[in-house]
Write a protein that holds these residues in place. Structure first.
Motif, PDB file in Angstrom:
ATOM      1  N   LYS A  25       1.000  -1.317   0.085  1.00 14.29           N
ATOM      2  CA  LYS A  25       0.093  -0.074  -0.016  1.00 14.29           C
ATOM      3  C   LYS A  25       0.921   1.294  -0.001  1.00 14.29           C
ATOM      4  O   LYS A  25       0.319   2.386   0.155  1.00 14.29           O
ATOM      5  N   ASP A  26       2.031   1.154  -0.342  1.00 18.68           N
ATOM      6  CA  ASP A  26       2.949   2.047  -0.226  1.00 18.68           C
ATOM      7  C   ASP A  26       2.696   3.161  -1.514  1.00 18.68           C
ATOM      8  O   ASP A  26       3.249   2.411  -2.594  1.00 18.68           O
ATOM      9  N   ALA A  27       2.168   4.084  -1.440  1.00 16.76           N
ATOM     10  CA  ALA A  27       1.757   5.032  -2.719  1.00 16.76           C
ATOM     11  C   ALA A  27       3.067   5.510  -3.463  1.00 16.76           C
ATOM     12  O   ALA A  27       2.990   5.359  -4.720  1.00 16.76           O
ATOM     13  N   GLU A  28       4.221   5.589  -2.915  1.00 14.35           N
ATOM     14  CA  GLU A  28       5.469   6.230  -3.536  1.00 14.35           C
ATOM     15  C   GLU A  28       5.872   5.116  -4.261  1.00 14.35           C
ATOM     16  O   GLU A  28       6.416   5.173  -5.380  1.00 14.35           O
ATOM     17  N   ARG A  29       6.182   4.019  -3.805  1.00 15.66           N
ATOM     18  CA  ARG A  29       6.604   3.006  -4.595  1.00 15.66           C
ATOM     19  C   ARG A  29       5.671   2.307  -5.715  1.00 15.66           C
ATOM     20  O   ARG A  29       6.204   2.086  -6.648  1.00 15.66           O
ATOM     21  N   GLN A  30       4.496   2.400  -5.365  1.00 18.97           N
ATOM     22  CA  GLN A  30       3.358   2.209  -6.488  1.00 18.97           C
ATOM     23  C   GLN A  30       3.831   3.111  -7.557  1.00 18.97           C
ATOM     24  O   GLN A  30       3.791   2.436  -8.983  1.00 18.97           O
ATOM     25  N   ASN A  31       3.796   4.360  -7.293  1.00 20.20           N
ATOM     26  CA  ASN A  31       3.897   5.407  -8.498  1.00 20.20           C
ATOM     27  C   ASN A  31       5.196   5.130  -9.005  1.00 20.20           C
ATOM     28  O   ASN A  31       5.195   5.485 -10.216  1.00 20.20           O
ATOM     29  N   ARG A  32       6.037   5.066  -8.268  1.00 17.37           N
ATOM     30  CA  ARG A  32       7.354   4.692  -9.193  1.00 17.37           C
ATOM     31  C   ARG A  32       7.630   3.792  -9.836  1.00 17.37           C
ATOM     32  O   ARG A  32       8.262   3.731 -11.073  1.00 17.37           O
ATOM     33  N   ILE A  33       7.137   2.388  -9.534  1.00 17.10           N
ATOM     34  CA  ILE A  33       6.984   1.221 -10.418  1.00 17.10           C
ATOM     35  C   ILE A  33       6.101   1.624 -11.732  1.00 17.10           C
ATOM     36  O   ILE A  33       6.477   1.397 -12.697  1.00 17.10           O
ATOM     37  N   LEU A  34       4.756   2.062 -11.471  1.00 20.61           N
ATOM     38  CA  LEU A  34       3.944   2.432 -12.734  1.00 20.61           C
ATOM     39  C   LEU A  34       4.579   3.324 -13.511  1.00 20.61           C
ATOM     40  O   LEU A  34       4.582   3.120 -14.745  1.00 20.61           O
ATOM     41  N   LYS A  35       5.431   4.296 -13.062  1.00 17.55           N
ATOM     42  CA  LYS A  35       6.092   5.194 -14.007  1.00 17.55           C
ATOM     43  C   LYS A  35       6.967   4.686 -14.731  1.00 17.55           C
ATOM     44  O   LYS A  35       6.864   4.806 -16.129  1.00 17.55           O
ATOM     45  N   ASN A  36       7.886   3.943 -14.252  1.00 17.88           N
ATOM     46  CA  ASN A  36       8.989   3.082 -14.869  1.00 17.88           C
ATOM     47  C   ASN A  36       8.432   2.356 -16.009  1.00 17.88           C
ATOM     48  O   ASN A  36       9.073   1.790 -17.009  1.00 17.88           O
ATOM     49  N   LEU A  37       7.146   1.534 -15.652  1.00 18.61           N
ATOM     50  CA  LEU A  37       6.622   0.704 -16.554  1.00 18.61           C
ATOM     51  C   LEU A  37       5.583   1.487 -17.480  1.00 18.61           C
ATOM     52  O   LEU A  37       5.046   0.743 -18.663  1.00 18.61           O
ATOM     53  N   GLY A  38       5.490   2.825 -17.486  1.00 20.89           N
ATOM     54  CA  GLY A  38       4.916   3.439 -18.397  1.00 20.89           C
ATOM     55  C   GLY A  38       3.321   3.442 -18.169  1.00 20.89           C
ATOM     56  O   GLY A  38       2.565   3.733 -19.239  1.00 20.89           O
ATOM     57  N   ILE A  39       2.719   2.944 -17.190  1.00 22.83           N
ATOM     58  CA  ILE A  39       1.081   2.995 -16.930  1.00 22.83           C
ATOM     59  C   ILE A  39       0.777   3.912 -15.500  1.00 22.83           C
ATOM     60  O   ILE A  39      -0.306   3.454 -15.183  1.00 22.83           O
ATOM     61  N   LYS A  40       1.511   4.805 -15.387  1.00 22.99           N
ATOM     62  CA  LYS A  40       1.144   5.423 -14.228  1.00 22.99           C
ATOM     63  C   LYS A  40      -0.187   6.139 -14.248  1.00 22.99           C
ATOM     64  O   LYS A  40      -1.038   6.291 -13.349  1.00 22.99           O
ATOM     65  N   LYS A  41      -0.629   6.503 -15.480  1.00 20.35           N
ATOM     66  CA  LYS A  41      -1.755   7.034 -15.917  1.00 20.35           C
ATOM     67  C   LYS A  41      -3.044   6.281 -15.381  1.00 20.35           C
ATOM     68  O   LYS A  41      -4.369   6.782 -15.382  1.00 20.35           O
ATOM     69  N   TYR A  42      -2.796   5.106 -15.422  1.00 19.02           N
ATOM     70  CA  TYR A  42      -4.034   4.181 -15.308  1.00 19.02           C
ATOM     71  C   TYR A  42      -4.069   3.744 -13.579  1.00 19.02           C
ATOM     72  O   TYR A  42      -5.063   2.935 -13.363  1.00 19.02           O
ATOM     73  N   LEU A  43      -3.333   4.296 -12.890  1.00 19.83           N
ATOM     74  CA  LEU A  43      -3.478   4.199 -11.346  1.00 19.83           C
ATOM     75  C   LEU A  43      -4.870   3.957 -10.893  1.00 19.83           C
ATOM     76  O   LEU A  43      -5.111   2.756  -9.977  1.00 19.83           O
ATOM     77  N   ASN A  44      -5.803   4.867 -11.447  1.00 20.13           N
ATOM     78  CA  ASN A  44      -7.181   4.653 -10.711  1.00 20.13           C
ATOM     79  C   ASN A  44      -8.331   4.294 -11.798  1.00 20.13           C
ATOM     80  O   ASN A  44      -9.114   4.489 -11.491  1.00 20.13           O
ATOM     81  N   SER A  45      -7.722   3.463 -12.704  1.00 26.94           N
ATOM     82  CA  SER A  45      -8.685   3.075 -13.664  1.00 26.94           C
ATOM     83  C   SER A  45      -8.995   1.517 -13.499  1.00 26.94           C
ATOM     84  O   SER A  45      -8.379   0.818 -12.662  1.00 26.94           O
ATOM     85  N   ASP A  46     -10.184   1.229 -13.707  1.00 27.66           N
ATOM     86  CA  ASP A  46     -10.619  -0.076 -13.451  1.00 27.66           C
ATOM     87  C   ASP A  46      -9.975  -0.954 -14.609  1.00 27.66           C
ATOM     88  O   ASP A  46      -9.779  -0.642 -15.432  1.00 27.66           O
ATOM     89  N   VAL A  47      -9.198  -2.135 -14.129  1.00 23.37           N
ATOM     90  CA  VAL A  47      -8.539  -2.832 -14.837  1.00 23.37           C
ATOM     91  C   VAL A  47      -9.258  -3.561 -16.077  1.00 23.37           C
ATOM     92  O   VAL A  47      -8.542  -4.004 -16.930  1.00 23.37           O
ATOM     93  N   ARG A  48     -10.511  -3.704 -15.896  1.00 22.16           N
ATOM     94  CA  ARG A  48     -11.182  -3.924 -17.308  1.00 22.16           C
ATOM     95  C   ARG A  48     -11.508  -3.176 -18.280  1.00 22.16           C
ATOM     96  O   ARG A  48     -11.679  -3.448 -19.250  1.00 22.16           O
ATOM     97  N   LYS A  49     -10.763  -1.896 -17.968  1.00 21.37           N
ATOM     98  CA  LYS A  49     -11.055  -1.051 -19.023  1.00 21.37           C
ATOM     99  C   LYS A  49      -9.748  -0.453 -19.792  1.00 21.37           C
ATOM    100  O   LYS A  49      -9.521   0.370 -20.359  1.00 21.37           O
ATOM    101  N   ILE A  50      -8.626  -1.257 -19.436  1.00 24.47           N
ATOM    102  CA  ILE A  50      -7.307  -1.171 -19.849  1.00 24.47           C
ATOM    103  C   ILE A  50      -6.714  -2.339 -20.942  1.00 24.47           C
ATOM    104  O   ILE A  50      -7.322  -3.237 -20.739  1.00 24.47           O
ATOM    105  N   SER A  51      -5.731  -2.069 -21.838  1.00 26.22           N
ATOM    106  CA  SER A  51      -5.674  -2.956 -22.805  1.00 26.22           C
ATOM    107  C   SER A  51      -4.796  -4.089 -22.146  1.00 26.22           C
ATOM    108  O   SER A  51      -4.453  -4.083 -21.159  1.00 26.22           O
TER     109      SER A  51
END
Length: 680
Positions: free
Chosen positions: A101-127
């Motif tokens: 639940k560490d928000a900082e680590r989550q953001n860092r990992i998602l940013k480096n994977l190029g998907i930070k913008k999907y943080l609050n998206s329903d997983v059913r709505k992404i490719s």
């Protein structure tokens, strides 16, 4: 260092793995290749702990894994599934929160994977490609030593497949990454080592020096950017938040609404059988009858079978608030009660409202309070008129006379005795004849004629027998069989029905004629229950209806128990079936949670919540059905009030308890045995 030592596994007569021995370095990208049925998926399941090998061990840094029988219990593997296996209905963040639940680590990992913008998206709505990256992020947040991927590109197009493999390649610079695949092209292009499995054996194990180098990210590699400062992996079990569990279950409910409606209806019918039969079994007719007494001004306390027994029941009782009365009838039927009022003197009398009206109607000169008045051959001073009560037809308080105790007994003992023969509504005058022996009687011509004309089937005059009873207001008091010795046919007035009996029987009839009881205010429930508990009858207009209801209820009790038992058995079976269905439909999700070391508490909660909506809605329908049934019963059967609130509550809490118990058992079973065939 990861080692696979002598791993073998058979499924029935099929050998899935045969004495597999492998060792892996601490870093690098390893591909395990094989066609369907080759054994690679079985190896994957053995590594995660979902399948126990028949022989051999999986060892990491000298420790044997999964000896406790739990899936991925030591958190060695971060697992990436073929289609991501994220939880639909939850956002990317909520899926990642399962591991960290560490928000900082989550953001860092998602940013480096190029998907930070999907943080609050329903997983059913992404490719698909983005979904697989989220799965990788979740595995990285799991802080495992080894990444284990099952067909990570199997559901992706070529471009997204290339992107995922590039990420895995870069991650392999810092840790061991093993991926299961049947894609030779990706294996040869990216893997540092290729292990080919065929028919459960290692067919080839080679180093792939021709693999592509990892694509560097800016000034450092991705693996370093995603690394943590923790040296040891925490082995503490995780638990899902209540909101995440609720979202997951609500999403499941929406996708299986039709099946849920069917389950709710079937289950509510079964629960209704239990609740209604339980409500009937708990019905308290006596309590409802006591409540009904409030609508009456007075009730009667009496026993119409045996005066001596009645006296014993009264002995030592608290007589406060009771008024004694004697049953009595004038020849013209005007009055059927003499009520004792000790405030009156011997020469005073009070009259009921209707009795006073009747006397004035038949008297040329109306009588008023203070006048002299004759009653049954005695002269009294007219003291007062008793106020009219609302239930005049109930116990005829309005048609009673009030005398003191001494005067009341004197009048009754010196009054003419009247009885009723069986099946004869008219009164019969009883006179004493000292020429007769006990058990003998003489009937006059009028009585003889009446019996012969109206009752030839009930009274056999040829056999010279007659059955008769003393009766007041339809209540049987006394009964005896007499032999007819003679018939007096010289009586001219046949309207006079006379029965002559011996002096002994005459005295017995006279005592029975003095039957007494007590009146009480019906709203005094404490007094009513006090006497009822002593075995004394409480009589008013509803008493006989209450007795009939109580009798019918008692007859139905065995059948109610049968319905209750049948309902319980079928409900229990249905609940077990329902919970099995719930666990079967969630088997993949449960497996994913267990690979992420989610604890038994969350697994248990998930099973309970999935069943709870059916349980609650079924109980709501049962409550509605119970209320309707109670309303119909109350309108058709007096004093039978069903305890629907109590029975509904009992049924709900018992069914909830059974649900909790079964879910707890299912959770324990899943720790020991997981059916892989339901997952694949």
């Amino acid at each position: 260092m990861l080692e696979i030592v002598g791993i073998s596994k058979k499924f029935k007569n099929v050998t899935a793995l045969d004495n597999i021995n492998l060792s892996f370095a601490d870093k690098g990208l390893v591909a395990i290749l094989g066609e369907s049925g080759s054994g690679k998926s079985t190896l994957f399941n053995i590594l995660t702990g979902i399948v126990k090998p028949d022989g051999g061990q999986v060892i990491f840094n000298g420790n044997t894994l999964n000896e406790d029988g739990k899936i991925n219990s030591q958190n060695v593997f971060g697992i990436i599934f073929q289609d991501g296996n994220l939880f639909g209905g939850l956002t990317v963040k909520e899926n990642l929160d399962i591991c960290c639940k560490d928000a900082e680590r989550q953001n860092r990992i998602l940013k480096n994977l190029g998907i930070k913008k999907y943080l609050n998206s329903d997983v059913r709505k992404i490719s698909g490609g983005e979904l697989q990256r989220v799965a990788i992020a979740r595995a990285l947040l799991d802080e495992s030593k080894i990444l284990l991927a099952d067909e990570p590109t199997g559901s992706l197009d070529e471009k997204n497949g290339e992107n995922v493999m590039s990420i895995l390649k870069e991650l392999s610079l810092d840790k061991l990454v093993i991926f299961i695949t049947h894609n030779n092209e990706f294996a040869e292009k990216y893997a540092d080592r290729i292990i080919k499995i065929h028919n459960g054996t290692i067919q080839e194990d080679i180093q792939n020096f021709a693999s592509a180098p990892p694509q560097k990210s800016d000034d450092d590699n991705l693996s370093a950017k995603l690394s943590t400062d923790k040296e040891e992996t925490e082995k503490k079990q995780r638990n899902l938040s209540f909101s995440s569990l609720n979202k997951f279950c609500f999403n499941k409910l929406k996708h299986s609404f039709a099946k849920s409606i069917t389950s709710i209806i079937v289950f509510s019918v079964l629960l209704a059988l239990i609740a209604i039969s339980a409500a009937f079994l708990m019905a308290d007719c006596r309590s409802e009858y006591l409540k009904s007494l409030r609508q009456y001004d007075y009730s009667e306390l009496y026993n119409d079978k045996d005066m001596s027994v009645f006296a014993q029941k009264l002995e030592g009782g608290d007589m406060t608030g009771l008024t004694r009365y004697y049953r009595f009838a004038w020849v013209d039927g005007m009055c059927d009660k003499i009520i004792v009022d000790d405030t009156l003197k011997d020469d005073e009398i009070k009259l009921g409202y209707f009795t006073a009206e009747a006397i004035n109607y038949r008297t040329d000169t109306p009588k008023y309070v203070g006048d002299e008045i004759d009653y049954n051959g005695y002269s009294f001073t007219y003291k007062e008129i008793v106020e009219q009560t609302s239930d005049s037809d109930l116990i005829n308080i309005n048609s009673a006379v009030y005398l003191n105790q001494k005067t009341a007994e004197k009048i009754i003992l010196n009054s003419q005795i009247e009885v009723r023969l069986t099946h004869i509504p008219e009164s019969v005058v009883v006179l004493c004849d000292d020429t007769l022996e006990e058990g003998e009687c003489i009937i006059d011509f009028g009585l003889y004629y009446y019996l012969a004309q109206h009752n030839p089937f009930y009274i056999d005059l040829r056999m010279k027998t007659v059955e008769w009873e003393i009766s007041n207001s339809g209540t049987r008091l006394y009964k005896k069989l007499y032999t007819i010795q003679s018939v007096d046919n010289e009586v001219e007035d046949i309207s006079v029905l006379t029965l002559y009996v011996s002096p002994t029987d005459y005295e017995e009839i006279k005592v029975a004629r003095m039957f007494y009881g007590y009146l009480l205010k019906s709203d005094d429930k404490a007094t009513i229950e006090y006497w009822w508990d002593r075995g004394v009858d409480i009589y008013n207009e509803g008493f006989h209806t209450y007795l009939e209801t109580q009798e019918e209820w008692a007859k139905a009790v065995p059948y109610l128990w049968l319905v209750l038992i049948v309902g319980i058995v079928f409900s229990a079976l249905y609940m077990v079936t329902l919970l099995n269905h719930v666990s079967a439909t969630n088997i993949r999700e449960l497996y994913i949670l267990k690979t992420l070391r989610v604890g038994d508490r969350s697994i248990f909660s998930l099973l309970v919540l999935q069943s709870l909506h059916v349980l609650i809605f079924a109980n709501v329908l049962t409550s509605v059905f119970n209320i309707v049934t109670k309303t119909l019963i109350a309108k058709s059967i007096a004093f039978l009030s069903l305890k629907v609130a109590a029975s509904t509550a009992i049924v709900f809490f018992v069914s909830l308890a059974i649900t909790l118990i079964v879910c707890a058992i299912k959770t324990k079973i899943m720790n020991k045995k997981f059916d892989i065939n339901k997952i694949r």
